[in-house]
Design a protein around this motif. Structure first.
Motif, PDB file in Angstrom:
ATOM      1  N   SER A  30       0.847  -1.196   0.000  1.00 37.16           N
ATOM      2  CA  SER A  30       0.000   0.000   0.000  1.00 37.16           C
ATOM      3  C   SER A  30       0.876   1.237   0.000  1.00 37.16           C
ATOM      4  O   SER A  30       1.856   1.298   0.750  1.00 37.16           O
ATOM      5  CB  SER A  30      -0.904   0.027   1.231  1.00 37.16           C
ATOM      6  OG  SER A  30      -1.616   1.258   1.288  1.00 37.16           O
ATOM      7  N   ASP A  31       0.486   2.229  -0.816  1.00 37.17           N
ATOM      8  CA  ASP A  31       1.245   3.481  -0.817  1.00 37.17           C
ATOM      9  C   ASP A  31       0.791   4.421   0.302  1.00 37.17           C
ATOM     10  O   ASP A  31       1.357   5.482   0.488  1.00 37.17           O
ATOM     11  CB  ASP A  31       1.200   4.169  -2.187  1.00 37.17           C
ATOM     12  CG  ASP A  31      -0.162   4.746  -2.548  1.00 37.17           C
ATOM     13  OD1 ASP A  31      -1.145   4.540  -1.799  1.00 37.17           O
ATOM     14  OD2 ASP A  31      -0.251   5.397  -3.599  1.00 37.17           O
ATOM     15  N   GLY A  49      -7.687   2.475   2.569  1.00 39.97           N
ATOM     16  CA  GLY A  49      -8.925   3.200   2.847  1.00 39.97           C
ATOM     17  C   GLY A  49      -9.064   3.353   4.349  1.00 39.97           C
ATOM     18  O   GLY A  49      -8.143   3.794   5.032  1.00 39.97           O
ATOM     19  N   GLU A  50     -10.213   2.915   4.893  1.00 36.92           N
ATOM     20  CA  GLU A  50     -10.449   3.019   6.337  1.00 36.92           C
ATOM     21  C   GLU A  50      -9.919   1.807   7.121  1.00 36.92           C
ATOM     22  O   GLU A  50     -10.033   1.757   8.334  1.00 36.92           O
ATOM     23  CB  GLU A  50     -11.939   3.221   6.615  1.00 36.92           C
ATOM     24  CG  GLU A  50     -12.460   4.565   6.119  1.00 36.92           C
ATOM     25  CD  GLU A  50     -11.699   5.745   6.715  1.00 36.92           C
ATOM     26  OE1 GLU A  50     -11.528   5.797   7.942  1.00 36.92           O
ATOM     27  OE2 GLU A  50     -11.267   6.615   5.921  1.00 36.92           O
ATOM     28  N   GLN A 145      -3.533   1.780  -3.903  1.00 32.04           N
ATOM     29  CA  GLN A 145      -3.131   3.164  -4.174  1.00 32.04           C
ATOM     30  C   GLN A 145      -4.182   4.112  -3.635  1.00 32.04           C
ATOM     31  O   GLN A 145      -5.332   4.112  -4.090  1.00 32.04           O
ATOM     32  CB  GLN A 145      -2.926   3.370  -5.678  1.00 32.04           C
ATOM     33  CG  GLN A 145      -1.752   2.572  -6.198  1.00 32.04           C
ATOM     34  CD  GLN A 145      -1.556   2.740  -7.687  1.00 32.04           C
ATOM     35  OE1 GLN A 145      -2.495   2.991  -8.430  1.00 32.04           O
ATOM     36  NE2 GLN A 145      -0.321   2.602  -8.119  1.00 32.04           N
ATOM     37  N   LYS A 146      -3.759   4.900  -2.660  1.00 32.73           N
ATOM     38  CA  LYS A 146      -4.665   5.835  -1.988  1.00 32.73           C
ATOM     39  C   LYS A 146      -5.328   6.790  -2.974  1.00 32.73           C
ATOM     40  O   LYS A 146      -6.536   6.952  -2.973  1.00 32.73           O
ATOM     41  CB  LYS A 146      -3.839   6.599  -0.951  1.00 32.73           C
ATOM     42  CG  LYS A 146      -4.618   7.517  -0.076  1.00 32.73           C
ATOM     43  CD  LYS A 146      -3.683   7.983   1.040  1.00 32.73           C
ATOM     44  CE  LYS A 146      -3.864   9.419   1.362  1.00 32.73           C
ATOM     45  NZ  LYS A 146      -2.976   9.873   2.415  1.00 32.73           N
ATOM     46  N   GLU A 152     -11.660   6.607  -7.710  1.00 28.45           N
ATOM     47  CA  GLU A 152     -12.703   5.636  -8.033  1.00 28.45           C
ATOM     48  C   GLU A 152     -13.936   5.872  -7.168  1.00 28.45           C
ATOM     49  O   GLU A 152     -15.060   5.777  -7.634  1.00 28.45           O
ATOM     50  CB  GLU A 152     -12.171   4.215  -7.839  1.00 28.45           C
ATOM     51  CG  GLU A 152     -11.190   3.811  -8.911  1.00 28.45           C
ATOM     52  CD  GLU A 152     -10.522   2.474  -8.648  1.00 28.45           C
ATOM     53  OE1 GLU A 152     -10.776   1.863  -7.574  1.00 28.45           O
ATOM     54  OE2 GLU A 152      -9.724   2.050  -9.507  1.00 28.45           O
ATOM     55  N   TRP A 153     -13.732   6.200  -5.889  1.00 29.74           N
ATOM     56  CA  TRP A 153     -14.842   6.463  -4.980  1.00 29.74           C
ATOM     57  C   TRP A 153     -15.608   7.702  -5.431  1.00 29.74           C
ATOM     58  O   TRP A 153     -16.836   7.702  -5.444  1.00 29.74           O
ATOM     59  CB  TRP A 153     -14.307   6.635  -3.559  1.00 29.74           C
ATOM     60  CG  TRP A 153     -15.389   6.865  -2.550  1.00 29.74           C
ATOM     61  CD1 TRP A 153     -16.196   5.912  -1.979  1.00 29.74           C
ATOM     62  CD2 TRP A 153     -15.797   8.109  -1.991  1.00 29.74           C
ATOM     63  NE1 TRP A 153     -17.063   6.499  -1.111  1.00 29.74           N
ATOM     64  CE2 TRP A 153     -16.851   7.835  -1.095  1.00 29.74           C
ATOM     65  CE3 TRP A 153     -15.390   9.423  -2.158  1.00 29.74           C
ATOM     66  CZ2 TRP A 153     -17.474   8.848  -0.376  1.00 29.74           C
ATOM     67  CZ3 TRP A 153     -16.025  10.408  -1.437  1.00 29.74           C
ATOM     68  CH2 TRP A 153     -17.045  10.131  -0.553  1.00 29.74           C
TER      69      TRP A 153
END
Length: 157
Positions: A30-31, A49-50, A145-146, A152-153
């Motif tokens: 994860s970045d 994400g969360e 990728q944050k 996308e969200w």
């Protein structure tokens, strides 16, 4: 009850494999990463994400083994009753060599079918171990990728 375990074999040197696990986590996992993971006593935070976790490096033997202890965890899944079930689990990376190359064996000690999140976590690890293998063989992994997730969200809104 068997804990999650997976091995990969690559043509990289043990020092390159060790560096991928200690210095390049954001390139395959994860970045959304902060802190350090290179030596005993280092701590880092990682998020998807969360879903957020904090690890401490409790063992570090260059080119041979590294162990992460999960100190904090919040798995953002509505269906889970126990969102912190990773806390206290150990993630053990062992590096060996044979005639076929460098073997990286990953054991998530404590992550087994007694965990509510096991099926999702197993699929996640399968994906990210494949990402680590891709990073080692091609130089490019497929980490969370944050920025991409945020875009996308926003598109779904």
């Amino acid at each position: 009850m068997k804990d999650y375990q997976k091995s990969i074999t690559v043509n990289n040197s043990p020092s390159e494999v060790y560096a991928a696990i200690t210095e390049h986590i954001q390139d395959w996992w994860s970045d959304d990463f902060s802190g350090g993971a290179a030596q005993k006593g280092d701590q880092y935070n990682i998020a998807f994400g969360e879903t957020k976790k904090t690890f401490e490096i409790i063992e570090a033997i260059p080119d041979q083994k590294i162990v992460w202890l999960c100190l904090k965890a919040h798995i953002d899944m509505q269906a889970l009753k126990k969102k912190d079930e990773w806390v206290g689990t150990r993630l053990i990376w062992t590096i060996t060599s044979d005639d076929n190359g460098t073997i990286l064996t990953f054991l998530h000690e404590g992550l087994n079918q007694n965990f509510e999140c096991y099926n999702v976590c197993e699929a996640g690890w399968d994906y990210f171990i494949d990402s680590l293998q891709a990073f080692l063989t091609t130089g490019k992994g497929t980490p969370y990728q944050k920025q991409k997730a945020r875009l996308e969200w926003e598109e779904k809104k």
